[in-house]
Design a protein around this motif. Structure first.
Motif, short mmCIF file in Angstrom:
data_model
loop_
_atom_site.label_atom_id
_atom_site.label_comp_id
_atom_site.label_asym_id
_atom_site.label_seq_id
_atom_site.Cartn_x
_atom_site.Cartn_y
_atom_site.Cartn_z
N VAL A 36 0.74 -1.19 0.04
CA VAL A 36 -0.10 0.00 -0.05
C VAL A 36 1.10 1.21 -0.06
O VAL A 36 0.55 2.25 -0.61
CB VAL A 36 -1.10 -0.07 1.17
CG1 VAL A 36 -1.69 1.31 1.28
CG2 VAL A 36 -2.07 -1.04 1.17
N LEU A 37 1.74 1.33 0.96
CA LEU A 37 2.80 2.51 0.99
C LEU A 37 3.63 2.71 -0.53
O LEU A 37 3.64 3.84 -1.15
CB LEU A 37 3.84 2.17 1.91
CG LEU A 37 3.16 2.35 3.63
CD1 LEU A 37 4.29 1.93 4.46
CD2 LEU A 37 2.50 3.78 3.62
N ALA A 39 2.37 1.76 -3.27
CA ALA A 39 1.37 2.08 -4.42
C ALA A 39 0.97 3.54 -4.01
O ALA A 39 1.03 4.33 -4.87
CB ALA A 39 0.30 1.18 -4.19
N TYR A 40 0.97 3.98 -3.02
CA TYR A 40 0.83 5.31 -2.46
C TYR A 40 1.90 6.19 -3.20
O TYR A 40 1.51 7.47 -3.77
CB TYR A 40 0.54 5.73 -1.15
CG TYR A 40 0.21 7.07 -0.83
CD1 TYR A 40 -0.96 7.80 -0.94
CD2 TYR A 40 1.41 7.67 -0.29
CE1 TYR A 40 -0.95 9.16 -0.65
CE2 TYR A 40 1.34 9.12 0.15
CZ TYR A 40 0.28 9.82 0.06
OH TYR A 40 -0.12 10.95 0.48
N ALA A 41 2.91 5.74 -3.04
CA ALA A 41 4.19 6.67 -3.54
C ALA A 41 4.64 6.59 -4.85
O ALA A 41 4.84 7.51 -5.06
CB ALA A 41 5.43 6.17 -2.54
N LEU A 43 2.11 5.87 -7.35
CA LEU A 43 0.94 6.17 -8.10
C LEU A 43 0.06 7.27 -7.47
O LEU A 43 -0.33 8.21 -8.60
CB LEU A 43 0.28 4.69 -8.26
CG LEU A 43 0.70 3.54 -8.64
CD1 LEU A 43 -0.10 2.48 -8.54
CD2 LEU A 43 1.25 3.62 -10.22
N TRP A 44 -0.33 7.02 -6.38
CA TRP A 44 -1.43 7.99 -6.04
C TRP A 44 -0.76 9.46 -5.82
O TRP A 44 -1.22 10.48 -6.32
CB TRP A 44 -1.96 7.69 -4.71
CG TRP A 44 -2.91 8.63 -4.25
CD1 TRP A 44 -2.90 9.60 -3.00
CD2 TRP A 44 -4.39 8.57 -4.63
NE1 TRP A 44 -4.01 10.07 -3.07
CE2 TRP A 44 -5.08 9.59 -3.82
CE3 TRP A 44 -5.16 7.93 -5.47
CZ2 TRP A 44 -6.14 10.05 -4.09
CZ3 TRP A 44 -6.52 8.35 -5.73
CH2 TRP A 44 -7.05 9.40 -5.05
N ARG A 45 0.22 9.70 -5.00
CA ARG A 45 0.91 10.76 -4.89
C ARG A 45 1.26 11.56 -6.11
O ARG A 45 0.91 12.73 -6.30
CB ARG A 45 2.05 10.50 -3.85
CG ARG A 45 2.66 11.98 -3.37
CD ARG A 45 1.84 12.63 -2.49
NE ARG A 45 2.56 13.88 -2.08
CZ ARG A 45 1.62 15.05 -1.51
NH1 ARG A 45 0.54 14.98 -1.43
NH2 ARG A 45 2.30 16.12 -1.27
N GLN A 48 -2.03 12.85 -7.62
CA GLN A 48 -2.53 13.96 -7.05
C GLN A 48 -1.77 15.21 -7.09
O GLN A 48 -2.27 16.15 -7.37
CB GLN A 48 -2.57 13.57 -5.38
CG GLN A 48 -3.32 14.47 -4.58
CD GLN A 48 -3.15 13.95 -3.36
OE1 GLN A 48 -2.43 13.31 -2.59
NE2 GLN A 48 -4.31 14.47 -2.36
N THR A 49 -0.45 15.41 -7.30
CA THR A 49 0.47 16.53 -7.31
C THR A 49 0.03 17.08 -8.79
O THR A 49 -0.05 18.12 -9.14
CB THR A 49 1.83 16.17 -7.31
OG1 THR A 49 2.07 15.41 -5.99
CG2 THR A 49 2.84 17.40 -7.32
#
Length: 169
Positions: A36-37, A39-41, A43-45, A48-49
């Motif tokens: 999860v971390l 994937a967040y670092a 893909l998501w972040r 979002q930026t």
């Protein structure tokens, strides 16, 4: 001589098999948290930026689009009016001089060149008035600046300028 790759299974399988069910559960949960971390670092972040950056640029892009639409409207109107209504030669020269006189742009020289262009020179002319006049003649008579040299004058807001103008053909 051929090198054989190392088979890690004999070393890893016993490590998993010797773990209790509670340790296996903790390792699985830590692996899921790590996934999860990551994937967040990765893909998501960044997404979002990028979305935030696009939201900041959107008003400027909309203003650019509106300006382009206005220019397209001007172009369509100019095409519909046709080139027959555009003054040329001596008539255009007198119109330019009259419009300069109306705006009180003094200290200038207007010459019509043999190639149909006009050379104008100013000394200590207010820049904002000169820019407004250039925009006015561009819209009214489709006269454009093809060459120019502008430098600031001693008084703030004034310029010395030499421009070459060409009428639409």
């Amino acid at each position: 001589m051929k090198i054989k790759p190392i088979d890690w299974r004999p070393y890893l399988v016993p490590l998993w098999q010797v773990r209790t069910s509670r340790e296996r559960l903790v390792l699985v949960l830590l692996g899921a948290l790590l996934a999860v971390l990551v994937a967040y670092a990765l893909l998501w972040r960044p997404a979002q930026t990028h979305v935030a950056q696009l939201e900041r640029e959107l008003p400027e892009l909309r203003a650019d689009f509106a300006r382009m639409q206005a220019m397209a409207g001007e172009l369509m109107m100019a095409r519909s009016h046709g080139a027959a209504a555009m003054p040329a030669g001596a008539e255009l020269e007198s119109l330019l001089q009259q419009s300069l006189h109306d705006l009180r742009l003094s200290g200038l020289k207007v010459e019509r060149r043999s190639d149909g262009r006009f050379t104008l020179e100013w000394r200590e002319a207010p820049f904002s008035t000169m820019a407004d006049w250039l925009d006015q003649i561009r819209q009214k008579w489709h006269v454009t600046v093809v060459e120019g040299h502008v430098e600031r004058a001693l008084r703030p807001g004034n310029v010395n300028a030499r421009l070459v103008l060409r009428a639409a053909e």
